[in-house]
Motif scaffolding. Structure first.
Motif, mmCIF file in Angstrom:
data_model
loop_
_atom_site.group_PDB
_atom_site.id
_atom_site.type_symbol
_atom_site.label_atom_id
_atom_site.label_comp_id
_atom_site.label_asym_id
_atom_site.label_seq_id
_atom_site.Cartn_x
_atom_site.Cartn_y
_atom_site.Cartn_z
ATOM 1 N N CYS A 94 -14.195 165.285 45.195
ATOM 2 C CA CYS A 94 -15.315 164.913 46.063
ATOM 3 C C CYS A 94 -16.444 165.935 45.931
ATOM 4 O O CYS A 94 -16.227 167.139 46.023
ATOM 5 N N ILE A 95 -17.656 165.471 45.711
ATOM 6 C CA ILE A 95 -18.819 166.359 45.599
ATOM 7 C C ILE A 95 -19.711 166.259 46.841
ATOM 8 O O ILE A 95 -20.855 166.722 46.824
ATOM 9 N N LEU A 96 -19.199 165.661 47.893
ATOM 10 C CA LEU A 96 -19.878 165.610 49.195
ATOM 11 C C LEU A 96 -21.266 164.958 49.120
ATOM 12 O O LEU A 96 -22.203 165.380 49.781
ATOM 13 N N CYS A 97 -21.371 163.917 48.301
ATOM 14 C CA CYS A 97 -22.655 163.229 48.160
ATOM 15 C C CYS A 97 -22.961 162.351 49.371
ATOM 16 O O CYS A 97 -24.099 161.928 49.556
ATOM 17 N N GLU A 98 -21.922 162.040 50.149
ATOM 18 C CA GLU A 98 -22.056 161.220 51.365
ATOM 19 C C GLU A 98 -22.437 159.765 51.088
ATOM 20 O O GLU A 98 -22.892 159.064 51.988
ATOM 21 N N LEU A 99 -22.290 159.315 49.854
ATOM 22 C CA LEU A 99 -22.564 157.888 49.604
ATOM 23 C C LEU A 99 -21.548 157.006 50.318
ATOM 24 O O LEU A 99 -21.898 155.967 50.881
ATOM 25 N N CYS A 100 -20.281 157.415 50.328
ATOM 26 C CA CYS A 100 -19.274 156.613 51.047
ATOM 27 C C CYS A 100 -19.537 156.636 52.554
ATOM 28 O O CYS A 100 -19.326 155.633 53.239
ATOM 29 N N LEU A 138 -14.874 166.131 53.334
ATOM 30 C CA LEU A 138 -14.894 164.728 53.751
ATOM 31 C C LEU A 138 -13.715 164.474 54.675
ATOM 32 O O LEU A 138 -12.598 164.944 54.407
ATOM 33 N N CYS A 141 -18.670 155.599 45.010
ATOM 34 C CA CYS A 141 -18.361 157.001 44.678
ATOM 35 C C CYS A 141 -18.788 157.298 43.230
ATOM 36 O O CYS A 141 -18.344 156.628 42.300
ATOM 37 N N PRO A 142 -19.630 158.312 43.021
ATOM 38 C CA PRO A 142 -20.104 158.581 41.654
ATOM 39 C C PRO A 142 -19.091 159.336 40.805
ATOM 40 O O PRO A 142 -19.288 159.487 39.605
ATOM 41 N N VAL A 143 -18.034 159.813 41.439
ATOM 42 C CA VAL A 143 -16.984 160.548 40.726
ATOM 43 C C VAL A 143 -15.655 159.835 40.949
ATOM 44 O O VAL A 143 -15.621 158.724 41.463
ATOM 45 N N ALA A 174 -13.311 160.311 43.140
ATOM 46 C CA ALA A 174 -12.673 160.680 44.413
ATOM 47 C C ALA A 174 -12.132 159.467 45.159
ATOM 48 O O ALA A 174 -11.100 159.546 45.821
ATOM 49 N N ILE A 175 -12.822 158.342 45.092
ATOM 50 C CA ILE A 175 -12.339 157.109 45.718
ATOM 51 C C ILE A 175 -12.000 156.152 44.585
ATOM 52 O O ILE A 175 -12.893 155.678 43.875
HETATM 53 FE FE1 SF4 Z 1 -17.027 162.357 48.053
HETATM 54 FE FE2 SF4 Z 1 -17.101 160.116 46.553
HETATM 55 FE FE3 SF4 Z 1 -17.575 160.007 49.208
HETATM 56 FE FE4 SF4 Z 1 -19.368 161.133 47.545
HETATM 57 S S1 SF4 Z 1 -18.735 158.932 47.609
HETATM 58 S S2 SF4 Z 1 -18.668 161.958 49.549
HETATM 59 S S3 SF4 Z 1 -18.023 162.111 46.034
HETATM 60 S S4 SF4 Z 1 -15.635 160.580 48.215
#
Ligand code: SF4
Ligand code: FES
Length: 248
Positions: A148-154, A178, A202-204, A206-207
């Motif tokens: 998770c890069i904490l982008c907050e998109l989710c 998160l 999620c851009p990476v 993580a999800i």
């Molecule tokens: Fe982390 Fe992915 Fe959520 Fe971004 S979208 S906060 S990378 S889990």
């Protein structure tokens, strides 16, 4: 007489913009790539990853939050800007545990693709190796907090589109993380569903969706044939470019 358009200069090329556009909005519409991770045009800009840093009249700003304006001279491609982006990416890599060769999102991951785009060859900084968990409690979706890069998109997708607010960000500084809004903090105990918008953004890696791991062979993944500057990302990619994004 034709109406005069609002324009600014992006690496020496005139880019038209509409009232209310950010530099990112106008650039993406014009087909110009500005690297980004926390930006997705479907959501309110967040301005947290800073990977979209550009030079504007000698100052560094985030393209996803900086309003477009007539007369701006935007540097999106100089060595200084690329160096700054690469440094920010290297920090993201060492702050988490990104083991790209074993990650299901490898080849379709925006973080990895932007790192390639900036010519990042090593993490440069010392790895933090934080202890983070994997949450496999949900029947259809897994969360690997290491990535998770904490982008907050989710967070934004779950709150603004799904109207569930399954995700939120807690803690401060290096302890920022998160969290899942459920009694036990587990995804399986939340109202999350694999069909949620939050499952798609999620851009990476993580999800991640379950039941389909590594379903795209090497050579057919999103960024195997062309770089992210051509393919775009899950939200902005042009039809016909690249394979399936792997959905999460
Ligand atoms: Fe982390 Fe992915 Fe959520 Fe971004 S979208 S906060 S990378 S889990
Ligand atoms: Fe602009 Fe993340 S994409 S700050």
């Amino acid at each position: 007489m034709s109406e005069e358009k609002n324009t600014f200069m992006l690496d020496g090329v005139a880019v038209e913009f509409n009232e209310g556009d950010t530099i990112m909005d106008a650039a993406l519409r014009a087909g110009a790539y500005i690297p980004h991770l926390c930006h997705n045009p479907e959501f309110t800009p967040h301005g947290s990853c800073r990977v979209c840093v550009v030079g504007v009249n000698g100052r560094q700003v985030s393209a996803c939050t900086q309003p477009a304006a007539t007369g701006l001279d935007v540097d999106n491609g100089s060595g200084d800007i690329t160096d700054e982006r690469r440094r920010l990416l290297q920090m993201l890599f060492v702050e988490g545990n990104h083991v790209c060769p074993g990650c299901e999102k490898s080849g379709a991951c925006q973080l990895q693709a932007v790192a390639y785009y900036t010519g990042m060859l090593s993490p440069h900084f010392t790895h933090f190796f934080p202890k983070r968990a994997v949450d496999a409690s949900h029947p259809d979706t897994a969360i690997d907090y290491n990535r998770c890069i904490l982008c907050e998109l989710c967070v934004r997708a779950s709150r603004d589109v799904d109207h569930k607010s399954v995700f939120s960000i807690s803690g401060r500084g290096i302890g920022t993380h998160l969290t899942i809004n459920a009694p036990g903090g587990k995804l399986g105990d939340s109202t999350f569903a694999a069909t949620d918008k939050a499952a798609q953004v999620c851009p990476v890696g993580a999800i991640l969706p379950k039941h389909r791991g590594y379903d795209q062979p090497i050579g057919e993944r999103l960024y195997d044939k062309q770089p992210i500057s051509i393919v775009g990302d899950v939200a902005t990619r042009k039809p016909g470019n690249g394979g399936d994004s792997h959905g999460g």
